[in-house]
Motif scaffolding. Structure first.
Motif, PDB file in Angstrom:
ATOM      1  N   SER A  28       0.843  -1.193   0.000  1.00  0.00           N
ATOM      2  CA  SER A  28       0.000   0.000   0.000  1.00  0.00           C
ATOM      3  C   SER A  28       0.879   1.244   0.000  1.00  0.00           C
ATOM      4  N   SER A  29       0.491   2.223  -0.788  1.00  0.00           N
ATOM      5  CA  SER A  29       1.206   3.495  -0.774  1.00  0.00           C
ATOM      6  C   SER A  29       0.807   4.264   0.484  1.00  0.00           C
ATOM      7  N   PRO A  30       1.559   5.287   0.837  1.00  0.00           N
ATOM      8  CA  PRO A  30       1.117   6.133   1.950  1.00  0.00           C
ATOM      9  C   PRO A  30      -0.202   6.826   1.587  1.00  0.00           C
ATOM     10  N   ARG A  31      -0.983   7.172   2.593  1.00  0.00           N
ATOM     11  CA  ARG A  31      -2.215   7.933   2.349  1.00  0.00           C
ATOM     12  C   ARG A  31      -1.823   9.361   1.993  1.00  0.00           C
ATOM     13  N   ILE A  32      -2.358   9.821   0.870  1.00  0.00           N
ATOM     14  CA  ILE A  32      -1.999  11.133   0.344  1.00  0.00           C
ATOM     15  C   ILE A  32      -3.162  12.087   0.571  1.00  0.00           C
ATOM     16  N   ALA A  33      -2.883  13.233   1.198  1.00  0.00           N
ATOM     17  CA  ALA A  33      -3.924  14.240   1.420  1.00  0.00           C
ATOM     18  C   ALA A  33      -4.346  14.807   0.069  1.00  0.00           C
ATOM     19  N   LEU A  34      -5.621  14.697  -0.234  1.00  0.00           N
ATOM     20  CA  LEU A  34      -6.134  15.146  -1.527  1.00  0.00           C
ATOM     21  C   LEU A  34      -5.928  16.644  -1.722  1.00  0.00           C
ATOM     22  N   LYS A  35      -6.071  17.429  -0.648  1.00  0.00           N
ATOM     23  CA  LYS A  35      -5.955  18.885  -0.764  1.00  0.00           C
ATOM     24  C   LYS A  35      -4.592  19.332  -1.276  1.00  0.00           C
ATOM     25  N   ASP A  36      -3.555  18.512  -1.046  1.00  0.00           N
ATOM     26  CA  ASP A  36      -2.206  18.885  -1.467  1.00  0.00           C
ATOM     27  C   ASP A  36      -1.923  18.602  -2.936  1.00  0.00           C
ATOM     28  N   HIS A  37      -2.770  17.808  -3.595  1.00  0.00           N
ATOM     29  CA  HIS A  37      -2.488  17.391  -4.971  1.00  0.00           C
ATOM     30  C   HIS A  37      -3.616  17.685  -5.938  1.00  0.00           C
ATOM     31  N   VAL A  38      -4.601  18.453  -5.521  1.00  0.00           N
ATOM     32  CA  VAL A  38      -5.759  18.694  -6.371  1.00  0.00           C
ATOM     33  C   VAL A  38      -5.675  20.086  -6.999  1.00  0.00           C
ATOM     34  N   GLN A  39      -6.103  20.172  -8.243  1.00  0.00           N
ATOM     35  CA  GLN A  39      -6.194  21.436  -8.957  1.00  0.00           C
ATOM     36  C   GLN A  39      -7.666  21.835  -8.961  1.00  0.00           C
ATOM     37  N   LEU A  40      -8.002  22.978  -8.351  1.00  0.00           N
ATOM     38  CA  LEU A  40      -9.391  23.427  -8.269  1.00  0.00           C
ATOM     39  C   LEU A  40      -9.739  24.291  -9.470  1.00  0.00           C
ATOM     40  N   SER A  41     -10.949  24.103 -10.014  1.00  0.00           N
ATOM     41  CA  SER A  41     -11.418  25.006 -11.065  1.00  0.00           C
ATOM     42  C   SER A  41     -11.664  26.372 -10.433  1.00  0.00           C
ATOM     43  N   ASP A  42     -11.845  27.411 -11.262  1.00  0.00           N
ATOM     44  CA  ASP A  42     -11.996  28.775 -10.748  1.00  0.00           C
ATOM     45  C   ASP A  42     -13.127  28.895  -9.734  1.00  0.00           C
ATOM     46  N   ASN A  43     -14.311  28.427 -10.112  1.00  0.00           N
ATOM     47  CA  ASN A  43     -15.435  28.581  -9.188  1.00  0.00           C
ATOM     48  C   ASN A  43     -15.290  27.702  -7.953  1.00  0.00           C
ATOM     49  N   ALA A  44     -14.668  26.536  -8.073  1.00  0.00           N
ATOM     50  CA  ALA A  44     -14.444  25.675  -6.911  1.00  0.00           C
ATOM     51  C   ALA A  44     -13.424  26.312  -5.975  1.00  0.00           C
ATOM     52  N   GLY A  45     -12.382  26.899  -6.516  1.00  0.00           N
ATOM     53  CA  GLY A  45     -11.378  27.570  -5.691  1.00  0.00           C
ATOM     54  C   GLY A  45     -11.976  28.718  -4.904  1.00  0.00           C
ATOM     55  N   GLN A  46     -12.849  29.489  -5.559  1.00  0.00           N
ATOM     56  CA  GLN A  46     -13.503  30.602  -4.871  1.00  0.00           C
ATOM     57  C   GLN A  46     -14.414  30.097  -3.758  1.00  0.00           C
ATOM     58  N   ARG A  47     -15.156  29.024  -4.026  1.00  0.00           N
ATOM     59  CA  ARG A  47     -16.064  28.481  -3.007  1.00  0.00           C
ATOM     60  C   ARG A  47     -15.294  27.909  -1.824  1.00  0.00           C
ATOM     61  N   VAL A  48     -14.167  27.244  -2.092  1.00  0.00           N
ATOM     62  CA  VAL A  48     -13.359  26.680  -1.005  1.00  0.00           C
ATOM     63  C   VAL A  48     -12.788  27.805  -0.137  1.00  0.00           C
ATOM     64  N   GLU A  49     -12.243  28.842  -0.762  1.00  0.00           N
ATOM     65  CA  GLU A  49     -11.707  29.973   0.006  1.00  0.00           C
ATOM     66  C   GLU A  49     -12.801  30.652   0.820  1.00  0.00           C
ATOM     67  N   SER A  50     -13.960  30.840   0.219  1.00  0.00           N
ATOM     68  CA  SER A  50     -15.096  31.437   0.931  1.00  0.00           C
ATOM     69  C   SER A  50     -15.486  30.579   2.132  1.00  0.00           C
TER      70      SER A  50
END
Length: 164
Positions: A132-154
């Motif tokens: 098994s590979s190590p568990r990888i935090a999704l937040k560190d490797h994900v590319q957010l679309s423009d509207n998703a990035g704005q919603r996450v920051e909000s």
């Protein structure tokens, strides 16, 4: 008297064992290894409105020099009610340079606590020893679309303001 025949036999046996040991260590040291690289994209889900659900797709790339057999990709959303991890994708064989593609979903609230990982069986597969590979935090490797990035920051600003 010294029995030179016995001495030479023992010397030859010692040389043979040393050669065998060196060859075994060299084969183990130079064995083919599997290594994984994750890339993923997230966008807001199709529910619209105030929904915090995001949908994404990702790939695990085998950039090592060895093949991976019986490959499975898993996701675990830590802050949800789900006790088990979810299987996202499987593949019978992933050769070096090949990818495993998967689709997933996560809410903004759980993005920081969501992990993905890969399990596989290295050759020889008759041993059936899963790695098994190590568990990888999704937040560190994900590319957010423009509207998703704005919603996450909000959402993060709102959460930080509510915790003060």
């Amino acid at each position: 008297m010294t029995d030179w025949g016995a001495v030479s036999s023992w010397v030859a046996a010692g040389i043979s064992m040393a050669t065998f040991g060196a060859g075994t260590i060299r084969a183990w040291w130079n064995r083919a290894e599997v290594e994984w690289a994750l890339s993923a994209d997230l966008k807001m889900g199709r529910f619209g409105g105030e929904s915090t659900w995001m949908e994404g797709s990702g790939t695990f790339l085998n950039f090592g020099d060895g093949p991976a057999h019986r490959v499975s990709v898993f996701i675990h959303r830590a802050n949800t009610n789900a006790k088990k991890s979810q299987l996202l994708a499987t593949s019978p064989l992933v050769k070096p340079g090949d990818v495993v593609e998967f689709d997933f979903g996560v809410s903004i609230e759980h993005l920081d606590d969501t992990h993905v990982w890969v399990t596989w069986t290295p050759p020889p597969i008759r041993r059936r020893r899963e790695v098994s590979s190590p568990r990888i935090a999704l937040k560190d490797h994900v590319q957010l679309s423009d509207n998703a990035g704005q919603r996450v920051e909000s959402y993060r600003k709102k959460s930080a303001g509510g915790q003060s």
